[in-house]
Motif scaffolding. Structure first.
Motif, PDB file in Angstrom:
ATOM      1  N   PRO A  36       0.827  -1.211   0.000  1.00 35.16           N
ATOM      2  CA  PRO A  36       0.000   0.000   0.000  1.00 35.16           C
ATOM      3  C   PRO A  36       0.865   1.266   0.000  1.00 35.16           C
ATOM      4  CG  PRO A  36      -0.879  -1.588   1.550  1.00 35.16           C
ATOM      5  CD  PRO A  36       0.442  -2.135   1.065  1.00 35.16           C
ATOM      6  N   LEU A  37       0.407   2.268  -0.713  1.00 30.46           N
ATOM      7  CA  LEU A  37       1.140   3.521  -0.835  1.00 30.46           C
ATOM      8  C   LEU A  37       1.047   4.341   0.447  1.00 30.46           C
ATOM      9  CD1 LEU A  37      -0.210   4.561  -4.343  1.00 30.46           C
ATOM     10  CD2 LEU A  37       2.052   3.634  -3.840  1.00 30.46           C
ATOM     11  N   SER A  38       2.115   5.061   0.756  1.00 28.57           N
ATOM     12  CA  SER A  38       2.067   6.053   1.834  1.00 28.57           C
ATOM     13  C   SER A  38       1.461   7.325   1.245  1.00 28.57           C
ATOM     14  CB  SER A  38       3.466   6.324   2.381  1.00 28.57           C
ATOM     15  OG  SER A  38       4.196   7.136   1.470  1.00 28.57           O
ATOM     16  N   MET A  39       1.188   8.293   2.085  1.00 25.80           N
ATOM     17  CA  MET A  39       0.609   9.558   1.618  1.00 25.80           C
ATOM     18  C   MET A  39       1.588  10.358   0.757  1.00 25.80           C
ATOM     19  SD  MET A  39      -2.488   9.906   2.393  1.00 25.80           S
ATOM     20  CE  MET A  39      -3.756   9.366   3.503  1.00 25.80           C
ATOM     21  N   GLN A  40       2.857   9.991   0.745  1.00 22.70           N
ATOM     22  CA  GLN A  40       3.860  10.690  -0.060  1.00 22.70           C
ATOM     23  C   GLN A  40       4.327   9.868  -1.259  1.00 22.70           C
ATOM     24  OE1 GLN A  40       5.133  13.892  -0.113  1.00 22.70           O
ATOM     25  NE2 GLN A  40       3.310  14.162   1.118  1.00 22.70           N
ATOM     26  N   GLN A  41       3.572   8.822  -1.613  1.00 24.22           N
ATOM     27  CA  GLN A  41       3.932   7.975  -2.752  1.00 24.22           C
ATOM     28  C   GLN A  41       2.810   7.969  -3.780  1.00 24.22           C
ATOM     29  OE1 GLN A  41       4.574   4.295  -0.545  1.00 24.22           O
ATOM     30  NE2 GLN A  41       6.729   4.382  -1.139  1.00 24.22           N
ATOM     31  N   GLY A  42       3.183   7.693  -5.024  1.00 27.19           N
ATOM     32  CA  GLY A  42       2.193   7.591  -6.074  1.00 27.19           C
ATOM     33  C   GLY A  42       2.780   6.981  -7.330  1.00 27.19           C
ATOM     34  N   THR A  81     -10.582  -4.653  -7.218  1.00 26.27           N
ATOM     35  CA  THR A  81     -11.443  -5.307  -8.216  1.00 26.27           C
ATOM     36  C   THR A  81     -12.440  -4.354  -8.875  1.00 26.27           C
ATOM     37  OG1 THR A  81     -13.134  -6.138  -6.679  1.00 26.27           O
ATOM     38  CG2 THR A  81     -11.208  -7.549  -7.067  1.00 26.27           C
ATOM     39  N   ARG A  82     -12.003  -3.122  -9.124  1.00 31.46           N
ATOM     40  CA  ARG A  82     -12.845  -2.129  -9.787  1.00 31.46           C
ATOM     41  C   ARG A  82     -12.144  -1.597 -11.045  1.00 31.46           C
ATOM     42  NH1 ARG A  82     -15.157  -3.715  -5.701  1.00 31.46           N
ATOM     43  NH2 ARG A  82     -16.810  -2.653  -4.564  1.00 31.46           N
ATOM     44  N   ILE A  83     -12.941  -0.972 -11.912  1.00 32.79           N
ATOM     45  CA  ILE A  83     -12.438  -0.330 -13.127  1.00 32.79           C
ATOM     46  C   ILE A  83     -12.918   1.117 -13.118  1.00 32.79           C
ATOM     47  CG2 ILE A  83     -12.546  -0.277 -15.662  1.00 32.79           C
ATOM     48  CD1 ILE A  83     -13.072  -3.276 -15.588  1.00 32.79           C
ATOM     49  N   SER A  84     -12.079   2.029 -13.590  1.00 34.20           N
ATOM     50  CA  SER A  84     -12.457   3.430 -13.695  1.00 34.20           C
ATOM     51  C   SER A  84     -11.799   4.025 -14.937  1.00 34.20           C
ATOM     52  CB  SER A  84     -11.993   4.195 -12.439  1.00 34.20           C
ATOM     53  OG  SER A  84     -12.275   5.568 -12.567  1.00 34.20           O
ATOM     54  N   GLY A  85     -12.467   4.995 -15.540  1.00 32.84           N
ATOM     55  CA  GLY A  85     -11.905   5.643 -16.717  1.00 32.84           C
ATOM     56  C   GLY A  85     -12.416   7.057 -16.895  1.00 32.84           C
ATOM     57  N   CYS A  86     -11.758   7.776 -17.784  1.00 34.02           N
ATOM     58  CA  CYS A  86     -12.131   9.152 -18.115  1.00 34.02           C
ATOM     59  C   CYS A  86     -11.675   9.420 -19.547  1.00 34.02           C
ATOM     60  CB  CYS A  86     -11.470  10.118 -17.136  1.00 34.02           C
ATOM     61  SG  CYS A  86     -11.814  11.855 -17.493  1.00 34.02           S
ATOM     62  N   LEU A  87     -12.614   9.607 -20.451  1.00 30.34           N
ATOM     63  CA  LEU A  87     -12.283   9.757 -21.867  1.00 30.34           C
ATOM     64  C   LEU A  87     -11.451  10.992 -22.172  1.00 30.34           C
ATOM     65  CD1 LEU A  87     -15.641   8.623 -23.522  1.00 30.34           C
ATOM     66  CD2 LEU A  87     -13.503   7.336 -23.292  1.00 30.34           C
ATOM     67  N   THR A  88     -11.548  12.035 -21.362  1.00 33.27           N
ATOM     68  CA  THR A  88     -10.797  13.265 -21.629  1.00 33.27           C
ATOM     69  C   THR A  88      -9.400  13.263 -21.013  1.00 33.27           C
ATOM     70  OG1 THR A  88     -11.794  14.369 -19.738  1.00 33.27           O
ATOM     71  CG2 THR A  88     -12.892  14.652 -21.869  1.00 33.27           C
ATOM     72  N   ALA A  89      -9.052  12.210 -20.288  1.00 29.82           N
ATOM     73  CA  ALA A  89      -7.738  12.146 -19.632  1.00 29.82           C
ATOM     74  C   ALA A  89      -6.675  11.614 -20.581  1.00 29.82           C
ATOM     75  CB  ALA A  89      -7.814  11.253 -18.402  1.00 29.82           C
ATOM     76  N   SER A  90      -5.436  12.063 -20.350  1.00 32.97           N
ATOM     77  CA  SER A  90      -4.295  11.545 -21.107  1.00 32.97           C
ATOM     78  C   SER A  90      -3.253  10.931 -20.174  1.00 32.97           C
ATOM     79  CB  SER A  90      -3.656  12.634 -21.955  1.00 32.97           C
ATOM     80  OG  SER A  90      -3.130  13.659 -21.129  1.00 32.97           O
ATOM     81  N   LYS A  91      -3.435  11.125 -18.873  1.00 25.27           N
ATOM     82  CA  LYS A  91      -2.536  10.544 -17.879  1.00 25.27           C
ATOM     83  C   LYS A  91      -3.288  10.389 -16.570  1.00 25.27           C
ATOM     84  CE  LYS A  91       0.090  14.049 -19.018  1.00 25.27           C
ATOM     85  NZ  LYS A  91      -0.560  15.174 -19.621  1.00 25.27           N
ATOM     86  N   VAL A  92      -2.769   9.499 -15.723  1.00 28.85           N
ATOM     87  CA  VAL A  92      -3.426   9.201 -14.453  1.00 28.85           C
ATOM     88  C   VAL A  92      -2.386   9.204 -13.341  1.00 28.85           C
ATOM     89  CG1 VAL A  92      -4.627   7.408 -13.137  1.00 28.85           C
ATOM     90  CG2 VAL A  92      -5.259   7.821 -15.512  1.00 28.85           C
ATOM     91  N   LEU A  93      -2.754   9.823 -12.223  1.00 29.86           N
ATOM     92  CA  LEU A  93      -1.943   9.787 -11.016  1.00 29.86           C
ATOM     93  C   LEU A  93      -2.671   8.907 -10.005  1.00 29.86           C
ATOM     94  CD1 LEU A  93       0.451  10.809  -9.285  1.00 29.86           C
ATOM     95  CD2 LEU A  93      -1.022  12.726  -8.612  1.00 29.86           C
ATOM     96  N   GLU A  94      -2.050   7.786  -9.625  1.00 24.86           N
ATOM     97  CA  GLU A  94      -2.592   6.905  -8.600  1.00 24.86           C
ATOM     98  C   GLU A  94      -1.874   7.213  -7.292  1.00 24.86           C
ATOM     99  OE1 GLU A  94      -3.767   3.045 -11.356  1.00 24.86           O
ATOM    100  OE2 GLU A  94      -1.939   2.943 -10.153  1.00 24.86           O
ATOM    101  N   ILE A  95      -2.649   7.513  -6.257  1.00 22.25           N
ATOM    102  CA  ILE A  95      -2.087   7.872  -4.959  1.00 22.25           C
ATOM    103  C   ILE A  95      -2.845   7.153  -3.850  1.00 22.25           C
ATOM    104  CG2 ILE A  95      -1.063  10.088  -5.608  1.00 22.25           C
ATOM    105  CD1 ILE A  95      -3.616  11.487  -4.864  1.00 22.25           C
ATOM    106  N   ALA A  96      -2.308   7.202  -2.648  1.00 24.92           N
ATOM    107  CA  ALA A  96      -2.934   6.528  -1.513  1.00 24.92           C
ATOM    108  C   ALA A  96      -4.352   7.057  -1.291  1.00 24.92           C
ATOM    109  CB  ALA A  96      -2.097   6.751  -0.252  1.00 24.92           C
ATOM    110  N   ALA A  97      -5.248   6.165  -0.885  1.00 26.77           N
ATOM    111  CA  ALA A  97      -6.611   6.588  -0.562  1.00 26.77           C
ATOM    112  C   ALA A  97      -6.557   7.682   0.498  1.00 26.77           C
ATOM    113  CB  ALA A  97      -7.421   5.395  -0.083  1.00 26.77           C
TER     114      ALA A  97
END
Length: 113
Positions: A36-42, A81-97
């Motif tokens: 799991p990510l820390s609050m300072q990781q992504g 076990t979920r999927i998410s998307g955004c048609l107008t996005a070109s990049k994604v930042l995944e960070i801690a909940a």
């Protein structure tokens, strides 16, 4: 994999330890098998406009960015076990909940690295 710092130009808040996934192999692997990510990781995925959390054991915040690095959508605490998307996005930042709120990331903000 390169580590970068992602900063919010509006608030000055930053996530200090972000891995860059900008090759097919790094994008495919994503966060699979990671702790799991820390609050300072992504993980910044380029190019990308959709993600999944299959095989993950923890929730993440997903920040979708357009070509100008403007936040166009935020999904908070995307569960495994979920999927998410955004048609107008070109990049994604995944960070801690909870990290999007903690770092005051809002729709319309510009992120830089």
């Amino acid at each position: 994999m390169n580590n970068i710092k992602v900063a919010n130009q509006q608030t000055g808040s930053a996530i200090a330890n972000v891995r860059l996934a900008n090759t097919a192999a790094l994008r495919m692997r994503g966060l699979l098998g990671s702790k799991p990510l820390s609050m300072q990781q992504g993980l910044l995925i380029i190019p990308c406009n959709s993600v999944h959390t299959f095989g993950m054991s923890y929730s993440i915040d997903v920040v979708y960015l357009n070509k100008k690095n403007q936040v166009v959508k935020i999904i908070e605490a995307l569960k495994p076990t979920r999927i998410s998307g955004c048609l107008t996005a070109s990049k994604v930042l995944e960070i801690a909940a909870g990290s999007a709120e903690k770092n005051m990331i809002r729709k319309g903000d510009i992120l830089s690295w």
